[in-house]
Write a protein that holds these residues in place. Sequence first.
Motif, short mmCIF file in Angstrom:
data_model
loop_
_atom_site.label_atom_id
_atom_site.label_comp_id
_atom_site.label_asym_id
_atom_site.label_seq_id
_atom_site.Cartn_x
_atom_site.Cartn_y
_atom_site.Cartn_z
N THR A 1 -16.53 0.63 2.37
CA THR A 1 -15.51 0.57 1.32
C THR A 1 -14.72 -0.72 1.36
O THR A 1 -14.01 -1.05 0.41
CB THR A 1 -14.52 1.74 1.45
N THR B 1 -2.38 9.01 4.74
CA THR B 1 -3.16 7.87 5.18
C THR B 1 -2.86 6.62 4.36
O THR B 1 -2.52 6.71 3.18
CB THR B 1 -4.68 8.18 5.14
N LEU C 1 -12.28 -1.14 3.42
CA LEU C 1 -10.93 -0.75 3.84
C LEU C 1 -10.99 0.04 5.14
O LEU C 1 -11.83 0.92 5.30
CB LEU C 1 -10.26 0.12 2.77
N HIS C 2 -10.09 -0.28 6.05
CA HIS C 2 -9.89 0.55 7.24
C HIS C 2 -8.94 1.67 6.83
O HIS C 2 -7.93 1.42 6.19
CB HIS C 2 -9.25 -0.25 8.37
N GLY C 3 -9.26 2.89 7.22
CA GLY C 3 -8.40 4.03 6.88
C GLY C 3 -7.89 4.74 8.11
O GLY C 3 -8.19 4.37 9.24
N THR D 1 -4.41 2.41 3.98
CA THR D 1 -5.57 1.58 4.29
C THR D 1 -5.16 0.13 4.53
O THR D 1 -4.07 -0.28 4.15
CB THR D 1 -6.59 1.62 3.13
N THR E 1 -16.25 -1.45 7.22
CA THR E 1 -16.64 -0.24 6.50
C THR E 1 -17.32 -0.60 5.20
O THR E 1 -17.16 -1.71 4.69
CB THR E 1 -15.40 0.63 6.20
N THR F 1 1.08 5.69 -0.39
CA THR F 1 0.43 7.00 -0.37
C THR F 1 1.47 8.09 -0.61
O THR F 1 2.64 7.91 -0.28
CB THR F 1 -0.31 7.26 0.96
N LYS G 1 0.86 -1.18 0.00
CA LYS G 1 0.00 0.00 0.00
C LYS G 1 0.90 1.23 0.00
O LYS G 1 1.89 1.29 0.73
CB LYS G 1 -0.93 0.03 1.22
#
Length: 154
Positions: free
Chosen positions: A128, A82, A130-132, A84, A126, A78, A76
């Motif tokens: 989505t 943040t 995904l935990h953010g 996810t 969630t 960014t 992941k």
Amino acid sequence: MDATIELKIKNALHDLFAAVGQLQAAYPGKPFTLDGRLVGDIGEVVASLAYRLTLNEGLTKHHDAVCEAGRNVQIKTTFGTTLTFPVHHVPDYYLGIRMNRDGTFEEVYNGPGYLIQQQLAGRKPTRTGLHGGLMAMLRRLNGTVAEQDRIPRR
């Protein structure tokens, strides 16, 4: 990282951010962030150059690479603040990196996915999937990962 490839990434990112700056100046109401697939692909390439892992070909569900130990790795990335983590599966390894505009990066988390899942056990799923908002927790948790549980650098 190979110096030639590192320079190519650095130059390409410079051009991308210059284009974003032009768009932001022309349309001040829009952020024009470099999110989604492009950022993920950049992060996967940078990770494959910096860590001992092999990227999967094309798009693969839940995992982006395989490390030398044969375990699946989810990467992941960014450019922001943040990262996810998936709600419905736990990757063998999770590698979270924060890219800088010059092509360098910060390792936010490098270790087993189950350690993150344990930290998120009380969170509700969630919409989505995904935990953010995990940057601080991932940094803190990264400091507790044993060296033998990390994906080695090249």
